[in-house]
Enzyme design. Structure first.
Site, PDB file in Angstrom:
ATOM      1  N   SER A 175       0.835  -1.203   0.000  1.00  0.00           N
ATOM      2  CA  SER A 175       0.000   0.000   0.000  1.00  0.00           C
ATOM      3  C   SER A 175       0.869   1.253   0.000  1.00  0.00           C
ATOM      4  CB  SER A 175      -0.887   0.055   1.256  1.00  0.00           C
ATOM      5  OG  SER A 175      -1.804  -0.981   1.264  1.00  0.00           O
ATOM      6  N   HIS A 192      -3.957  -1.572  -4.947  1.00  0.00           N
ATOM      7  CA  HIS A 192      -2.866  -2.515  -5.170  1.00  0.00           C
ATOM      8  C   HIS A 192      -2.790  -2.805  -6.670  1.00  0.00           C
ATOM      9  CE1 HIS A 192      -2.084  -4.173  -0.949  1.00  0.00           C
ATOM     10  NE2 HIS A 192      -2.845  -3.109  -0.812  1.00  0.00           N
ATOM     11  N   ARG A 236       0.040  -8.312  -4.103  1.00  0.00           N
ATOM     12  CA  ARG A 236       0.409  -9.285  -3.076  1.00  0.00           C
ATOM     13  C   ARG A 236      -0.885  -9.927  -2.595  1.00  0.00           C
ATOM     14  NH1 ARG A 236       3.239  -5.688   0.944  1.00  0.00           N
ATOM     15  NH2 ARG A 236       4.906  -7.178   1.259  1.00  0.00           N
ATOM     16  N   GLU A 270      -6.415  -2.865  14.271  1.00  0.00           N
ATOM     17  CA  GLU A 270      -6.336  -3.259  15.680  1.00  0.00           C
ATOM     18  C   GLU A 270      -7.272  -2.411  16.544  1.00  0.00           C
ATOM     19  OE1 GLU A 270      -3.577  -2.246  13.865  1.00  0.00           O
ATOM     20  OE2 GLU A 270      -3.371  -4.352  13.281  1.00  0.00           O
TER      21      GLU A 270
END
Ligand code: 8IG
Length: 281
Positions: free
Chosen positions: A47, A79, A101, A202
Protein backbone atom coordinates in the site's frame (compact mmCIF):
# COMPACT_ATOMS: atom_id res chain seq x y z
CA UNK A 1 13.66 -26.79 -26.69
CA UNK A 2 10.05 -27.20 -25.66
CA UNK A 3 7.96 -24.31 -24.47
CA UNK A 4 6.89 -24.48 -20.88
CA UNK A 5 3.83 -22.26 -20.58
CA UNK A 6 1.50 -25.12 -21.41
CA UNK A 7 2.77 -27.32 -18.61
CA UNK A 8 0.29 -27.62 -15.76
CA UNK A 9 1.70 -25.67 -12.85
CA UNK A 10 -0.04 -27.67 -10.18
CA UNK A 11 -2.66 -26.43 -7.80
CA UNK A 12 -1.31 -24.59 -4.76
CA UNK A 13 -4.49 -25.54 -2.89
CA UNK A 14 -3.71 -29.24 -3.29
CA UNK A 15 -1.57 -30.38 -0.35
CA UNK A 16 0.08 -32.93 -2.67
CA UNK A 17 1.43 -30.12 -4.85
CA UNK A 18 4.97 -28.97 -4.11
CA UNK A 19 4.69 -25.16 -3.92
CA UNK A 20 8.27 -24.87 -5.17
CA UNK A 21 7.25 -26.68 -8.39
CA UNK A 22 4.61 -24.00 -8.92
CA UNK A 23 7.18 -21.29 -8.19
CA UNK A 24 9.54 -22.80 -10.78
CA UNK A 25 6.70 -22.92 -13.32
CA UNK A 26 5.94 -19.26 -12.57
CA UNK A 27 9.61 -18.35 -13.02
CA UNK A 28 9.76 -20.19 -16.37
CA UNK A 29 6.61 -18.39 -17.48
CA UNK A 30 8.13 -15.02 -16.51
CA UNK A 31 11.36 -15.81 -18.34
CA UNK A 32 9.35 -16.58 -21.48
CA UNK A 33 7.02 -13.59 -21.46
CA UNK A 34 9.65 -11.06 -20.37
CA UNK A 35 12.56 -12.48 -22.37
CA UNK A 36 14.68 -12.01 -19.24
CA UNK A 37 16.21 -15.34 -18.24
CA UNK A 38 17.25 -14.29 -14.73
CA UNK A 39 16.13 -11.56 -12.39
CA UNK A 40 18.60 -10.30 -9.81
CA UNK A 41 16.40 -8.60 -7.28
CA UNK A 42 12.69 -8.57 -6.52
CA UNK A 43 10.45 -5.88 -5.06
CA UNK A 44 7.04 -6.42 -3.54
CA UNK A 45 5.02 -3.20 -3.58
CA UNK A 46 2.56 -2.70 -0.75
CA UNK A 47 0.00 0.00 0.00
CA UNK A 48 1.33 3.38 -1.03
CA UNK A 49 4.28 1.97 -2.97
CA UNK A 50 2.47 1.38 -6.28
CA UNK A 51 4.25 4.20 -8.13
CA UNK A 52 7.61 3.50 -6.60
CA UNK A 53 8.81 1.27 -9.44
CA UNK A 54 8.51 4.00 -12.05
CA UNK A 55 11.84 5.62 -11.16
CA UNK A 56 13.64 2.30 -11.05
CA UNK A 57 14.47 2.06 -14.69
CA UNK A 58 13.06 0.94 -18.00
CA UNK A 59 10.13 -1.46 -17.87
CA UNK A 60 11.09 -4.30 -20.21
CA UNK A 61 7.83 -6.19 -19.88
CA UNK A 62 4.65 -6.02 -17.87
CA UNK A 63 2.24 -8.91 -17.30
CA UNK A 64 -1.04 -9.16 -15.41
CA UNK A 65 -0.06 -11.05 -12.26
CA UNK A 66 -3.05 -13.39 -12.32
CA UNK A 67 -1.78 -14.86 -15.62
CA UNK A 68 1.37 -16.15 -13.89
CA UNK A 69 1.10 -19.74 -12.61
CA UNK A 70 -0.02 -19.82 -8.97
CA UNK A 71 -0.84 -16.10 -8.67
CA UNK A 72 -4.33 -14.97 -7.75
CA UNK A 73 -6.19 -11.77 -8.63
CA UNK A 74 -5.56 -8.75 -6.37
CA UNK A 75 -8.27 -8.04 -3.83
CA UNK A 76 -7.48 -4.56 -2.50
CA UNK A 77 -8.19 -1.20 -4.14
CA UNK A 78 -4.90 0.65 -4.65
CA UNK A 79 -2.87 -2.52 -5.17
CA UNK A 80 -1.44 -2.76 -8.69
CA UNK A 81 -2.19 -6.10 -10.28
CA UNK A 82 0.79 -6.33 -12.62
CA UNK A 83 4.23 -7.86 -12.46
CA UNK A 84 7.01 -6.04 -14.23
CA UNK A 85 10.50 -6.76 -15.38
CA UNK A 86 12.55 -3.59 -15.00
CA UNK A 87 16.10 -3.00 -16.13
CA UNK A 88 17.56 -1.09 -13.19
CA UNK A 89 19.00 2.14 -14.59
CA UNK A 90 22.74 2.56 -14.29
CA UNK A 91 23.23 -1.21 -13.85
CA UNK A 92 22.99 -4.46 -15.80
CA UNK A 93 20.56 -5.83 -13.23
CA UNK A 94 16.95 -6.77 -13.76
CA UNK A 95 14.34 -6.29 -11.08
CA UNK A 96 11.17 -8.30 -10.81
CA UNK A 97 8.54 -5.91 -9.50
CA UNK A 98 5.58 -7.66 -7.94
CA UNK A 99 2.87 -5.03 -7.89
CA UNK A 100 0.31 -7.18 -6.17
CA UNK A 101 0.41 -9.28 -3.08
CA UNK A 102 -1.96 -11.86 -1.63
CA UNK A 103 -2.76 -11.15 2.00
CA UNK A 104 -3.39 -13.80 4.62
CA UNK A 105 -6.76 -12.20 5.37
CA UNK A 106 -7.98 -13.11 1.87
CA UNK A 107 -8.24 -16.68 3.09
CA UNK A 108 -6.50 -18.19 0.05
CA UNK A 109 -3.90 -19.90 2.16
CA UNK A 110 -0.33 -19.17 3.21
CA UNK A 111 1.12 -20.73 0.06
CA UNK A 112 -0.46 -17.99 -2.05
CA UNK A 113 0.79 -15.31 0.36
CA UNK A 114 4.43 -16.30 -0.21
CA UNK A 115 4.21 -17.51 -3.82
CA UNK A 116 5.58 -14.24 -5.21
CA UNK A 117 8.68 -14.43 -3.05
CA UNK A 118 9.25 -18.07 -3.97
CA UNK A 119 8.79 -17.20 -7.63
CA UNK A 120 11.37 -14.42 -7.31
CA UNK A 121 13.86 -16.89 -5.82
CA UNK A 122 13.13 -19.39 -8.60
CA UNK A 123 13.65 -16.57 -11.12
CA UNK A 124 17.18 -16.10 -9.82
CA UNK A 125 16.75 -13.23 -7.36
CA UNK A 126 19.30 -13.04 -4.55
CA UNK A 127 17.48 -10.40 -2.56
CA UNK A 128 13.98 -9.09 -2.10
CA UNK A 129 12.68 -5.73 -0.96
CA UNK A 130 9.39 -6.14 0.88
CA UNK A 131 7.42 -2.91 1.20
CA UNK A 132 4.14 -2.26 2.93
CA UNK A 133 1.84 0.39 4.26
CA UNK A 134 1.28 0.17 7.98
CA UNK A 135 0.23 1.88 11.15
CA UNK A 136 2.88 3.57 13.28
CA UNK A 137 3.16 3.50 17.07
CA UNK A 138 5.63 6.37 17.36
CA UNK A 139 3.77 9.69 17.21
CA UNK A 140 6.91 11.21 15.67
CA UNK A 141 6.22 9.20 12.51
CA UNK A 142 3.69 11.25 10.61
CA UNK A 143 1.71 9.75 7.74
CA UNK A 144 4.11 9.24 4.82
CA UNK A 145 7.19 8.34 6.89
CA UNK A 146 9.25 5.40 5.53
CA UNK A 147 10.71 3.18 8.28
CA UNK A 148 13.17 0.28 7.91
CA UNK A 149 12.03 -3.01 9.43
CA UNK A 150 14.64 -4.25 11.91
CA UNK A 151 12.78 -7.36 13.09
CA UNK A 152 9.25 -8.67 13.37
CA UNK A 153 6.61 -10.19 15.59
CA UNK A 154 4.55 -12.69 13.64
CA UNK A 155 1.16 -12.71 15.36
CA UNK A 156 -0.59 -14.64 12.62
CA UNK A 157 -0.15 -17.99 14.37
CA UNK A 158 0.98 -19.53 11.10
CA UNK A 159 4.09 -20.10 9.02
CA UNK A 160 4.75 -20.47 5.31
CA UNK A 161 7.02 -23.42 6.06
CA UNK A 162 5.55 -26.90 6.07
CA UNK A 163 6.78 -29.89 8.01
CA UNK A 164 9.95 -29.98 10.09
CA UNK A 165 11.54 -27.00 8.37
CA UNK A 166 13.56 -25.30 11.09
CA UNK A 167 14.88 -22.03 9.75
CA UNK A 168 16.99 -19.57 11.70
CA UNK A 169 15.54 -16.04 11.63
CA UNK A 170 18.38 -14.18 13.33
CA UNK A 171 19.12 -11.06 11.27
CA UNK A 172 16.18 -11.88 9.01
CA UNK A 173 16.07 -8.23 7.96
CA UNK A 174 19.54 -7.88 6.50
CA UNK A 175 21.82 -5.51 8.45
CA UNK A 176 23.83 -5.08 5.25
CA UNK A 177 20.80 -3.94 3.26
CA UNK A 178 19.62 -1.69 6.08
CA UNK A 179 23.04 -0.05 6.00
CA UNK A 180 22.70 0.39 2.23
CA UNK A 181 19.33 2.07 2.77
CA UNK A 182 20.88 4.40 5.35
CA UNK A 183 23.61 5.34 2.89
CA UNK A 184 20.81 6.61 0.68
CA UNK A 185 18.88 8.30 3.48
CA UNK A 186 20.73 8.67 6.78
CA UNK A 187 17.54 9.87 8.45
CA UNK A 188 15.69 6.56 8.08
CA UNK A 189 14.41 5.22 11.40
CA UNK A 190 13.90 1.53 12.00
CA UNK A 191 11.39 -0.47 13.96
CA UNK A 192 9.89 -3.85 14.78
CA UNK A 193 6.98 -4.74 12.49
CA UNK A 194 4.04 -6.59 14.00
CA UNK A 195 1.89 -8.59 11.63
CA UNK A 196 -1.75 -9.08 12.58
CA UNK A 197 -4.00 -11.20 10.40
CA UNK A 198 -6.51 -8.39 9.73
CA UNK A 199 -8.45 -7.37 7.72
CA UNK A 200 -9.81 -5.27 10.57
CA UNK A 201 -7.42 -2.76 12.07
CA UNK A 202 -6.34 -3.26 15.68
CA UNK A 203 -8.23 -2.14 18.72
CA UNK A 204 -6.42 0.45 20.84
CA UNK A 205 -5.81 -2.33 23.40
CA UNK A 206 -4.15 -4.47 20.72
CA UNK A 207 -1.96 -1.55 19.72
CA UNK A 208 -0.92 -1.09 23.38
CA UNK A 209 -0.18 -4.83 23.47
CA UNK A 210 1.99 -4.54 20.36
CA UNK A 211 3.90 -1.69 22.00
CA UNK A 212 4.47 -3.65 25.21
CA UNK A 213 5.69 -6.62 23.17
CA UNK A 214 8.30 -4.41 21.54
CA UNK A 215 6.50 -3.50 18.33
CA UNK A 216 6.76 -0.18 16.51
CA UNK A 217 4.72 -0.80 13.36
CA UNK A 218 1.46 -2.71 12.83
CA UNK A 219 0.34 -4.23 9.56
CA UNK A 220 -1.16 -7.18 7.74
CA UNK A 221 1.65 -8.47 5.56
CA UNK A 222 5.40 -8.99 5.17
CA UNK A 223 6.42 -11.35 8.01
CA UNK A 224 5.31 -14.55 6.29
CA UNK A 225 6.94 -13.41 3.05
CA UNK A 226 10.15 -12.57 4.91
CA UNK A 227 10.22 -16.05 6.47
CA UNK A 228 9.66 -17.70 3.08
CA UNK A 229 12.34 -15.47 1.56
CA UNK A 230 14.90 -16.46 4.19
CA UNK A 231 14.02 -20.12 3.66
CA UNK A 232 14.52 -19.63 -0.10
CA UNK A 233 17.94 -18.09 0.52
CA UNK A 234 17.04 -14.49 -0.27
CA UNK A 235 18.50 -11.50 1.51
CA UNK A 236 15.59 -9.43 2.85
CA UNK A 237 15.11 -5.69 3.11
CA UNK A 238 11.81 -4.56 4.64
CA UNK A 239 10.56 -0.99 4.37
CA UNK A 240 7.28 0.18 5.84
CA UNK A 241 5.48 3.32 4.89
CA UNK A 242 3.67 4.64 7.92
CA UNK A 243 0.41 5.74 6.37
CA UNK A 244 -1.46 6.29 9.61
CA UNK A 245 -0.92 6.39 13.33
CA UNK A 246 -2.12 3.10 14.82
CA UNK A 247 -5.53 3.00 16.50
CA UNK A 248 -5.58 4.77 19.85
CA UNK A 249 -2.34 6.61 19.02
CA UNK A 250 -4.26 8.72 16.56
CA UNK A 251 -7.18 10.77 17.91
CA UNK A 252 -9.20 9.97 14.76
CA UNK A 253 -10.51 6.61 13.46
CA UNK A 254 -8.60 4.88 10.65
CA UNK A 255 -9.83 4.91 7.09
CA UNK A 256 -8.58 3.17 3.94
CA UNK A 257 -8.91 6.51 2.11
CA UNK A 258 -6.48 8.09 4.58
CA UNK A 259 -4.07 5.26 3.87
CA UNK A 260 -4.27 5.76 0.10
CA UNK A 261 -3.89 9.53 0.43
CA UNK A 262 -0.77 9.23 2.61
CA UNK A 263 0.67 6.88 0.00
CA UNK A 264 -0.03 9.35 -2.79
CA UNK A 265 1.51 12.23 -0.85
CA UNK A 266 4.66 10.27 0.02
CA UNK A 267 4.97 8.84 -3.51
CA UNK A 268 7.79 10.96 -4.94
CA UNK A 269 10.04 10.66 -1.88
CA UNK A 270 9.67 6.91 -1.41
CA UNK A 271 9.94 6.27 -5.15
CA UNK A 272 13.31 7.96 -5.25
CA UNK A 273 14.39 6.19 -2.08
CA UNK A 274 13.42 2.75 -3.35
CA UNK A 275 15.03 3.29 -6.75
CA UNK A 276 18.34 4.40 -5.27
CA UNK A 277 18.41 1.57 -2.71
CA UNK A 278 17.69 -0.99 -5.44
CA UNK A 279 20.52 0.40 -7.59
CA UNK A 280 22.93 -0.16 -4.70
CA UNK A 281 21.75 -3.65 -3.76
I1 8IG B 1 -1.91 0.97 5.45
O1 8IG B 1 -2.96 0.67 11.30
C1 8IG B 1 -2.21 0.08 7.19
N1 8IG B 1 -2.23 -1.22 7.27
N2 8IG B 1 -2.89 -3.89 10.99
N3 8IG B 1 -2.92 -1.58 11.15
C2 8IG B 1 -2.80 -2.71 10.40
N4 8IG B 1 -2.58 -2.69 9.11
C3 8IG B 1 -2.47 -1.49 8.53
C4 8IG B 1 -2.60 -0.30 9.22
C5 8IG B 1 -2.83 -0.34 10.62
N5 8IG B 1 -2.43 0.70 8.35
Amino acid sequence: MSTTTDQPAGDLDDPATDPFDVARAAARYLAEVTGIERHDVALVLGSGWGGAADLLGETVAEVPSHEIPGFSAPAVAGHVGTTRSVRVSGTDAHALVLGSRTHLYEGKGVRRVVHGVRTAAAAGARSVVLTNGCGGLDPAWGPGTPVLISDHLNLTATSPLEGATFVDLTDLYSPRLRAVAREVDAGLDEGVYVQFRGPHYETPAEVRMAARLGGDLVGMSTTLEAIAARHAGLEVLGISLVTNLAAGISPTPLSHEEVLEAGRAAGPRISALLAEITRRI
